[in-house]
Every structure is written in structure tokens, then in C-alpha cells.
Design an enzyme around this catalytic site. Structure first.
Site, PDB file in Angstrom:
ATOM      1  N   ILE A 135       5.887  -5.344   8.152  1.00 48.11           N
ATOM      2  CA  ILE A 135       5.784  -4.206   9.055  1.00 48.11           C
ATOM      3  C   ILE A 135       5.538  -2.920   8.253  1.00 48.11           C
ATOM      4  O   ILE A 135       5.908  -2.839   7.079  1.00 48.11           O
ATOM      5  CB  ILE A 135       7.083  -4.014   9.891  1.00 48.11           C
ATOM      6  CG1 ILE A 135       8.299  -3.854   8.988  1.00 48.11           C
ATOM      7  CG2 ILE A 135       7.269  -5.186  10.845  1.00 48.11           C
ATOM      8  CD1 ILE A 135       9.614  -3.562   9.704  1.00 48.11           C
ATOM      9  N   SER A 151       0.823  -1.205   0.000  1.00 50.83           N
ATOM     10  CA  SER A 151       0.000   0.000   0.000  1.00 50.83           C
ATOM     11  C   SER A 151       0.863   1.264   0.000  1.00 50.83           C
ATOM     12  O   SER A 151       1.856   1.347   0.707  1.00 50.83           O
ATOM     13  CB  SER A 151      -0.895   0.011   1.233  1.00 50.83           C
ATOM     14  OG  SER A 151      -1.745   1.142   1.189  1.00 50.83           O
ATOM     15  N   CYS A 191       0.259   4.282  10.329  1.00 48.80           N
ATOM     16  CA  CYS A 191       0.891   5.319   9.527  1.00 48.80           C
ATOM     17  C   CYS A 191       1.612   6.302  10.442  1.00 48.80           C
ATOM     18  O   CYS A 191       0.986   6.921  11.304  1.00 48.80           O
ATOM     19  CB  CYS A 191      -0.128   6.082   8.681  1.00 48.80           C
ATOM     20  SG  CYS A 191       0.677   7.395   7.743  1.00 48.80           S
ATOM     21  N   ASN A 209      -5.002   0.024   8.542  1.00 47.81           N
ATOM     22  CA  ASN A 209      -3.770   0.790   8.703  1.00 47.81           C
ATOM     23  C   ASN A 209      -3.771   1.534  10.032  1.00 47.81           C
ATOM     24  O   ASN A 209      -4.201   2.680  10.118  1.00 47.81           O
ATOM     25  CB  ASN A 209      -3.642   1.766   7.528  1.00 47.81           C
ATOM     26  CG  ASN A 209      -2.334   2.511   7.527  1.00 47.81           C
ATOM     27  OD1 ASN A 209      -1.525   2.372   8.441  1.00 47.81           O
ATOM     28  ND2 ASN A 209      -2.121   3.322   6.509  1.00 47.81           N
ATOM     29  N   THR A 229       6.432   1.282   8.125  1.00 48.78           N
ATOM     30  CA  THR A 229       7.762   1.916   8.148  1.00 48.78           C
ATOM     31  C   THR A 229       8.183   2.286   9.570  1.00 48.78           C
ATOM     32  O   THR A 229       7.356   2.402  10.469  1.00 48.78           O
ATOM     33  CB  THR A 229       7.734   3.197   7.305  1.00 48.78           C
ATOM     34  OG1 THR A 229       6.678   4.027   7.786  1.00 48.78           O
ATOM     35  CG2 THR A 229       7.507   2.897   5.842  1.00 48.78           C
TER      36      THR A 229
END
Lengths: 304, 252
Positions: A190, A20, A129, A126, A192
Site C-alpha cells: 500500500i 519508491s 500520493c 502512482n 502511505t
């Protein structure tokens, strides 16, 4: 060679999918190759309303990797369902929608919105982020909040939910167990790692958002370690990611505990990264005496 | 037709000014397709991200593309060390270049280039010089050591060179000589953002096109790294919607 993998909601012809945020909604890369070759496509994050994202610069190169702070720029979930999903659905591949938000209500709104379409096969939740001010990572670093958002989304959605974990935590296993307990169908890991790069002439952060998420080969050993640890304690499937750029990397992720993998930053260097890996995978598996992708999954952890 | 990765063979490498490398690459397909303002996205082994590099000229008969870049970091330093015979992995030509269809015969065109923004302006100038138009070029550089392509421009345009420190040509910024260039019908500009801001502010009532530089991720429009706000409250992607935009359309 049989590269097929079956996961909740997903029958993948091969275990490779673009990650993604690194592939938009596939349109640009469809000008390089037929997207039907991919096991699945994970779409760029969707939020309730359109988001314009962070100021630029949004990316910076680092040793064996890069930092990004895009800030979840996207046209909003309704326009994604109306414009992007139908175009992707024309390809013979599975579609995973990445669901983002800054509140529990927003996650639920976005997740429920994808119930309208038959063309999305799973959600990637998510909660990790690192580049938006509110929400996101808070849900991904506190096990109780992760649990709450996972069960709320599970309740709202008709689709299998893969929770995308943040590596910016002290205890990744605790996070994985929490979302498994809350009903997650799988994990995606994972995301970032938070990092920073300074601009030497000014001594100030190079990225306008100051911090960014580190991706690329630099983070691969961290991803492998985290997937390996989580696999020992959690039984739901894992979509593994973090610095994959070769078929050997894919094998290592599968051996560590992943059941499928996503390729991110490598797409920027080589727009053909996903298909090059798919092409190389059979020979790589054969070189290590595996007979299929499922064979790697079946034999990991088995004492030889 | 699907897009590809191209192997481009290095034909020549020259240092034409301080930290400024001119490199000629052989790749007939790209040389035939490229329009002024487009760029190549080059892979330098050992570096994660490709480098967006502007094109200074093409020779479609010989199948060559000439690029120009400044050595600013490890990637461009490594690229500058390439020798003839070696190959470079390239995507391109990327982006949308300068549209010149609306340039009418007899028009007076102002070209404004700054630093490493000069090469695309030169490519454009060559293209425009095939039309019956009058060209005026204003070229800005940091100092004398950085000046390049002055003679090449002089052959096809009335040329003004400006250096920030006054070590060559006019002193100051490109906008400082606008009062000398006289009337023009439209302008084209490429250079660093502060220069483009000054140019578009100074020429706010004129029709113009600007080409932007920005740090890029994918270079093909997928990653949203190089976006730019537009006056209609939306955004454009520099790599794929641009790098050339109407000066009236974007917010710099």
C-alpha cells in the site's frame, strides 16, 4: 535457496526492492552496497516537469513510523531518463519507474516517455500520493478515475503496469478490481496513510504541508489486511509494501498474498535494510519449512 | 570504499548545561575522517528515524569524537541515558563541513553560534586556531542555564556571550553585539534558522558560510526531506550537499 520470482516484465533474483521515494534513484545507497544485489529498484516518482516539492519540514517521526510530505520532488521525466536510468542500468537489477501526475494527460506523457528507454522494465503507476494538491490521490480513491488512468497508461506504454493503490479508501478490493479490469498487469500496495502530527509548543501541524503520509511498522497490519483481502478477489500479482523491516515481515507479506515486496522507511533507519533482509530470507523461509520464495506463493491459501 | 554503519562506544556522558549533553564516543575511523561542520546520524533503538547530531570536537590520537545535543524529546532523552561501555549505531561523518582552505593567514574571522549550533562552531574554532588567524566568537543562548563552552572559546577567541533574556552576558540576540566586534574578513555561523536569517541579513555584504539544522529522513541525500531553495532557482539537500553552505548561495 531459490529466491527468484517471475512477474510480468520482471524476472527478480529475489523478491526485495526498495520502495519508491525512499531510495532516490539509488545513487546514495550505492555508496553502501552493490545495487546488483537487489531484486529490483523502484525509482522515485517522475512527473512531466521538474517539481520542487513542498515547504519544509517535510518529515516527522511518529510511534513506530513517520510522516512525510515531500511533494513528489523530482527533476522531471526527461532528465530521469537521461541521467538516472543509465546509471541504474549499470547494475544487474530490474528497474521500475514510478509514474506520477496531476492530470490524465500528464500520466500518459510520463508513461510514454519511458518507452524511449530499454532499461526500464515496468511502470508503477502512482495514483496514490497523498501529498500533492491536485491529481494523485483523486485518481486513487475513485474507482472510475482509477480505471480511466490505468487504461490510458496501458494504451500509451509498452511496459507492464503495476498500479500503486492508496489505503485511504473504504473499499480497497473495489479499487483493485477496477484497475485489474482496466488492464493493470499488477498491483503495488500500500501507499502511505494520511496522518498529522501537531507541534505542542504551537499547537500547529509539524509538517509544513499539514498532513503527511504515514509509513513504517505502524502501518504493516493494515498492509497485510489489505493485501490479504485483495488476494482473495484479484488474480494479478501484487508487490507488497508497508512497514517491512525484517525477513519475517517479508514472509508475512508473501503469505498474505504478495508476490514480491518493497522496503521503504526501513532504509532510513538502516541503509543496509534491503540486503540484510535478502541475506536473512533463506534461513527465515527454512525455519518455516518453505523451500523457496515460489514455494510460499504456491502454498498460500492451501489447507494443510 | 563503501560507507558503513559504525558501532561507537560511549566513553563519557556529561550534562554540561541545562538539557545539554556532551558525549564522548570511541571510533577511530570517524575521528580521523571528520571535518568541522559534519554530523553523525545516530540510531536510538525504538525510534524510527536517526538523529542528526553535531560534532563538537575530535581527538584522532585517542580515536574519540565528542558530540553535543539538547534533550528535546524521547529520542534524545533515551540517548542522554546511555552509560559508558554501551554502543551507539552511527552513520557518518555525514555531510560537507566548513571549507577553511581559503582562510588566509592573518585574517580576522567572526564565528557565530546559537544554542546547539555552538558545538560545530567550536570544532571549527579549534581547527582555525591551528592557523595564524584572529578569532572572534559570538555565542547565543536562551538564558544563563544554557550557556556552555564559554571558557573553551575564551582560550582561542575573543568571546562574546549573549542570552536572550539577559541573564548572562549581553542581552538580546547574537546580531546585537555585531557593532562591537569590529571588522572581519569572513564569518562562519551555525544555529537555528531564525538566527541564521538575522545573521545573514545583518552581514549581507560579508563573505560567510552558514550551517543549517533541519528535520531529516535518510540523512544521506536520498529522501529529499531536508531541502533548501537556492538563489539560482534550484535547491540543495541539507544532509548531503550541506549542512554548510555559502551564505550567498541559499535562501533561508
Amino acid at each position: 535457496m531459490n529466491l527468484e520470482v517471475k512477474l510480468p516484465g520482471l524476472t527478480l533474483k529475489n523478491p526485495i526492492m526498495p520502495a519508491s521515494g525512499c531510495f532516490g534513484f539509488g545513487k546514495e545507497y550505492s555508496e553502501f552496497y552493490d545495487l546488483s544485489r537487489l531484486g529490483a529498484v523502484i525509482m522515485k516518482a517522475a512527473t512531466q516537469f521538474e517539481r520542487f516539492g513542498n515547504p519544509t519540514p517535510r518529515v516527522a517521526e511518529t510511534s513506530s513510523g513517520m510522516l512525510n510530505a515531500i511533494g513528489l520532488q523530482n527533476p522531471g521525466v526527461e532528465r530521469i531518463i537521461a541521467n538516472e536510468v543509465p546509471r541504474l542500468a549499470a547494475y544487474d537489477t530490474s528497474i521500475i519507474a514510478n509514474v506520477a501526475g496531476s492530470s490524465l494527460e500528464e500520466y500518459v506523457f510520463v508513461a510514454s516517455a519511458f518507452n524511449q528507454t530499454k532499461d526500464v522494465h515496468a511502470l508503477e503507476l502512482n495514483i496514490s500520493c497523498p501529498n500533492v494538491k491536485e491529481g494523485g490521490i483523486q485518481f486513487g480513491t475513485d474507482p472510475e478515475m482509477a480505471k480511466r488512468v490505468t487504461s490510458a497508461v496501458k494504451e500509451a506504454s509498452n511496459l507492464p503496469v503495476y498500479v500503486k493503490l492508496s489505503p485511504n479508501v473504504t473499499n480497497i478490493v473495489e479499487m483493485a478490481k477496477a484497475v485489474e479490469e482496466a488492464g493493470a498487469d499488477g498491483l503495488s500496495m500500500i501507499n502511505t496513510l494520511t496522518g498529522m502530527k501537531l507541534h505542542l509548543p504551537t499547537g500547529k501541524p509539524l509538517i509544513a504541508n499539514q498532513t503527511g503520509g504515514l509509513s513504517g511498522p505502524a502501518i504493516k497490519p493494515i498492509a497485510i489486511r489489505m493485501i490479504y483481502e485483495v488476494r482473495q478477489q484479484v488474480s494479478i500479482p501484487i508487490i507488497g509494501m508497508g512497514g517491512i523491516s525484517t525477513a519475517e515481515d517479508v514472509l508475512e507479506f508473501l503469505q498474505a498474498g504478495a508476490d514480491a515486496v518493497a522496503v521503504g522507511t526501513a532504509n532510513f533507519q538502516n541503509p543496509f535494510a534491503c540486503v540484510d533482509i535478502i541475506d536473512a530470507l533463506p534461513e527465515t523461509l527454512m525455519n518455516y519449512q518453505y523451500t523457496s520464495v515460489q514455494d510460499v506463493i504456491d502454498r498460500r491459501g492451501v489447507q494443510v | 570504499m563503501m560507507k558503513k554503519r559504525h558501532e561507537m562506544e560511549v566513553i563519557a556522558v556529561d550534562t554540561i548545561a541545562k538539557e545539554t549533553i556532551e558525549m564522548t564516543l570511541y571510533q577511530p575511523e570517524i575521528s580521523q575522517q571528520t571535518v568541522p561542520g559534519q554530523f553523525l546520524h545516530l540510531l536510538v533503538p525504538g525510534f524510527t528515524l536517526r538523529r542528526p547530531i553535531s560534532i563538537a570536537k575530535v581527538n584522532s590520537e585517542e580515536g574519540t569524537v565528542t558530540i553535543l545535543f539538547k534533550v528535546v524529546g524521547g529520542g534524545t532523552k533515551a540517548l542522554a541515558a546511555y552509560q559508558p561501555g554501551m554502543t551507539v549505531d552511527a552513520l557518518g561523518p555525514n555531510g560537507n563541513g566548513f571549507q577553511v582552505d581559503d582562510v588566509q593567514e592573518g585574517e580576522r574571522i567572526l564565528l557565530v553560534g546559537g544554542g546547539i549550533g555552538v558545538p560545530p562552531i567550536y570544532h571549527l574554532a579549534k581547527r582555525l586556531s591551528e592557523k595564524n588567524v584572529e578569532l572572534v566568537a559570538v555565542l547565543g543562548f536562551q538564558s544563563k542555564d544554557y550557556v556552555f563552552y564559554e571558557e573553551a572559546f575564551q582560550k582561542i577567541a575573543e568571546t562574546y556571550v549573549v542570552t536572550n533574556d539577559g541573564s548572562y552576558g549581553h542581552q538580546g540576540f547574537v546580531t546585537h553585539v555585531f557593532s562591537e566586534v569590529g571588522a572581519f574578513d569572513q564569518y562562519f555561523s551555525c544555529g537555528p534558522l531564525p538566527m541564521l536569517r538575522a545573521v545573514t541579513t545583518e552581514l549581507k555584504d560579508a563573505a560567510g558560510k552558514v550551517s543549517l539544522e533541519e528535520r531529516m529522513g535518510c540523512g544521506v541525500g536520498a529522501c529529499m526531506a531536508c531541502v533548501l531553495p537556492t538563489v539560482d532557482n534550484s535547491y540543495k539537500k541539507i544532509c548531503s550537499d550541506g549542512p554548510v553552505f555559502s551564505a550567498q548561495e541559499v535562501i533561508l
